[in-house]
Design a protein around this motif. Structure first.
Motif, mmCIF file in Angstrom:
data_model
loop_
_atom_site.group_PDB
_atom_site.id
_atom_site.type_symbol
_atom_site.label_atom_id
_atom_site.label_comp_id
_atom_site.label_asym_id
_atom_site.label_seq_id
_atom_site.Cartn_x
_atom_site.Cartn_y
_atom_site.Cartn_z
ATOM 1 N N ALA A 193 -1.020 1.365 -11.464
ATOM 2 C CA ALA A 193 -1.107 -0.023 -10.990
ATOM 3 C C ALA A 193 -2.241 -0.794 -11.660
ATOM 4 N N GLU A 194 -3.124 -0.110 -12.382
ATOM 5 C CA GLU A 194 -4.289 -0.761 -12.996
ATOM 6 C C GLU A 194 -3.861 -1.747 -14.081
ATOM 7 N N GLN A 195 -4.370 -2.973 -13.967
ATOM 8 C CA GLN A 195 -4.052 -4.026 -14.926
ATOM 9 C C GLN A 195 -4.842 -3.805 -16.225
ATOM 10 N N ILE A 196 -4.237 -4.176 -17.348
ATOM 11 C CA ILE A 196 -4.941 -4.096 -18.623
ATOM 12 C C ILE A 196 -6.046 -5.160 -18.645
ATOM 13 N N SER A 197 -7.028 -4.959 -19.508
ATOM 14 C CA SER A 197 -8.134 -5.911 -19.584
ATOM 15 C C SER A 197 -7.727 -7.148 -20.389
ATOM 16 N N ASP A 198 -8.470 -8.222 -20.199
ATOM 17 C CA ASP A 198 -8.230 -9.438 -20.976
ATOM 18 C C ASP A 198 -8.410 -9.178 -22.468
ATOM 19 N N LYS A 199 -9.365 -8.339 -22.818
ATOM 20 C CA LYS A 199 -9.615 -8.012 -24.230
ATOM 21 C C LYS A 199 -8.417 -7.254 -24.810
ATOM 22 N N GLN A 200 -7.861 -6.310 -24.065
ATOM 23 C CA GLN A 200 -6.668 -5.589 -24.522
ATOM 24 C C GLN A 200 -5.500 -6.558 -24.682
ATOM 25 N N GLU B 74 -5.634 -9.757 -25.255
ATOM 26 C CA GLU B 74 -5.913 -10.592 -26.429
ATOM 27 C C GLU B 74 -5.537 -9.863 -27.722
ATOM 28 N N THR B 75 -5.839 -8.575 -27.792
ATOM 29 C CA THR B 75 -5.504 -7.771 -28.971
ATOM 30 C C THR B 75 -3.987 -7.668 -29.134
ATOM 31 N N LEU B 76 -3.266 -7.442 -28.046
ATOM 32 C CA LEU B 76 -1.799 -7.360 -28.107
ATOM 33 C C LEU B 76 -1.195 -8.690 -28.564
ATOM 34 N N LEU B 77 -1.721 -9.788 -28.052
ATOM 35 C CA LEU B 77 -1.206 -11.103 -28.439
ATOM 36 C C LEU B 77 -1.507 -11.399 -29.908
ATOM 37 N N PHE B 78 -2.680 -10.995 -30.383
ATOM 38 C CA PHE B 78 -3.005 -11.136 -31.802
ATOM 39 C C PHE B 78 -2.001 -10.354 -32.638
ATOM 40 N N ALA B 79 -1.722 -9.113 -32.239
ATOM 41 C CA ALA B 79 -0.785 -8.266 -32.986
ATOM 42 C C ALA B 79 0.602 -8.906 -33.045
ATOM 43 N N GLY B 80 1.055 -9.454 -31.933
ATOM 44 C CA GLY B 80 2.358 -10.122 -31.914
ATOM 45 C C GLY B 80 2.383 -11.344 -32.809
ATOM 46 N N ASP B 81 1.315 -12.117 -32.784
ATOM 47 C CA ASP B 81 1.250 -13.327 -33.592
ATOM 48 C C ASP B 81 1.115 -13.015 -35.076
ATOM 49 N N ALA B 82 0.526 -11.866 -35.403
ATOM 50 C CA ALA B 82 0.313 -11.486 -36.805
ATOM 51 C C ALA B 82 1.574 -10.931 -37.462
ATOM 52 N N ALA B 83 2.640 -10.770 -36.704
ATOM 53 C CA ALA B 83 3.878 -10.192 -37.245
ATOM 54 C C ALA B 83 4.492 -11.107 -38.306
ATOM 55 N N PRO B 84 5.264 -10.517 -39.239
ATOM 56 C CA PRO B 84 5.958 -11.344 -40.225
ATOM 57 C C PRO B 84 6.973 -12.257 -39.547
ATOM 58 N N LYS B 85 7.210 -13.393 -40.166
ATOM 59 C CA LYS B 85 8.156 -14.370 -39.608
ATOM 60 C C LYS B 85 9.145 -14.780 -40.689
ATOM 61 N N ALA B 86 10.410 -14.731 -40.364
ATOM 62 C CA ALA B 86 11.462 -15.131 -41.310
ATOM 63 C C ALA B 86 11.217 -16.559 -41.754
ATOM 64 N N PRO C 29 2.215 -3.265 -15.012
ATOM 65 C CA PRO C 29 1.576 -4.466 -14.475
ATOM 66 C C PRO C 29 1.677 -5.703 -15.370
ATOM 67 N N THR C 30 2.082 -5.527 -16.630
ATOM 68 C CA THR C 30 2.151 -6.664 -17.552
ATOM 69 C C THR C 30 3.479 -6.658 -18.289
ATOM 70 N N LEU C 31 4.132 -7.811 -18.293
ATOM 71 C CA LEU C 31 5.355 -8.040 -19.057
ATOM 72 C C LEU C 31 5.088 -9.172 -20.038
ATOM 73 N N LEU C 32 5.398 -8.923 -21.300
ATOM 74 C CA LEU C 32 5.335 -9.970 -22.312
ATOM 75 C C LEU C 32 6.776 -10.339 -22.648
ATOM 76 N N VAL C 33 7.167 -11.568 -22.346
ATOM 77 C CA VAL C 33 8.507 -12.049 -22.671
ATOM 78 C C VAL C 33 8.422 -12.719 -24.034
ATOM 79 N N LEU C 34 9.223 -12.220 -24.975
ATOM 80 C CA LEU C 34 9.201 -12.718 -26.347
ATOM 81 C C LEU C 34 10.405 -13.627 -26.561
ATOM 82 N N SER C 35 10.138 -14.876 -26.891
ATOM 83 C CA SER C 35 11.193 -15.865 -27.089
ATOM 84 C C SER C 35 11.179 -16.349 -28.526
#
Length: 176
Positions: free
Chosen positions: A18-25, A27-39, A81-87
């Motif tokens: 049930a433990e929530q991930i930290s804001d720093k974690q 932030e790192t996940l969101l950076f990784a998603g944003d850094a992905a290649p884009k068609a 505890p965290t869901l990232l919806v990718l649109s």
């Protein structure tokens, strides 16, 4: 942990604490998603909605259960505890919205492993939006975007991240 180690250790996690991930974690996940290649090199072609609100997660679970005719106890998010919806942006060149979302999702999965988090790439829960389309607004998906996948993440209930041997799979052939 280097990138190849994270790739070798990544696995789908089917149980979370049930433990929530930290804001720093996060932030790192969101950076990784944003850094992905884009068609087509289209910046802003993927939108990530971060859902950590238990009530909203419950609404998504209830709607997905309805879509699949499932009863009580249906847990498409495995209690993460965290869901990232990718649109994906509907007007992405070369019809690349799905590829853009998939690349962002994979980057997030590998980053989660490197951070010692469990994760799973999901698409089935998207049926919730067909049963309860108002949830698209509650999740915060902007106009012009379509939800295409999700990543759940958190601390794995089981810490078994055995490293797989990295080698070409049986579904590889060479034409040289």
């Amino acid at each position: 942990m280097d990138a190849l180690q994270a790739i070798a250790r990544r696995k789908s996690t089917r149980g979370f604490t049930a433990e929530q991930i930290s804001d720093k974690q996060l932030e790192t996940l969101l950076f990784a998603g944003d850094a992905a290649p884009k068609a087509g090199g289209t910046a802003g072609s993927v939108h990530i909605s971060v859902i950590q609100n238990k009530e909203l997660l419950g609404k998504l679970i209830k709607a997905a259960a309805q879509a699949f005719n499932e009863g009580e106890g249906f847990t498409p998010f495995y209690n993460a505890p965290t869901l990232l919806v990718l649109s994906g942006k509907n007007d992405t060149p070369y019809n690349g919205a799905g590829a853009n979302v998939a690349c962002a999702g994979e980057n997030i999965l590998i980053a989660a492993t490197a951070l010692g988090l469990g994760s799973v790439y999901l698409t089935g829960f998207l049926a919730a939006f067909s049963v309860a389309p108002e949830l698209i607004n509650e999740v915060g998906i902007p106009e012009g975007f379509t939800p295409l996948a999700g990543v759940i993440t958190g601390y794995a209930a089981e810490k078994d991240f055995m490293e797989k041997e990295i080698k070409a799979g049986e579904y590889v052939n060479y034409v040289r």
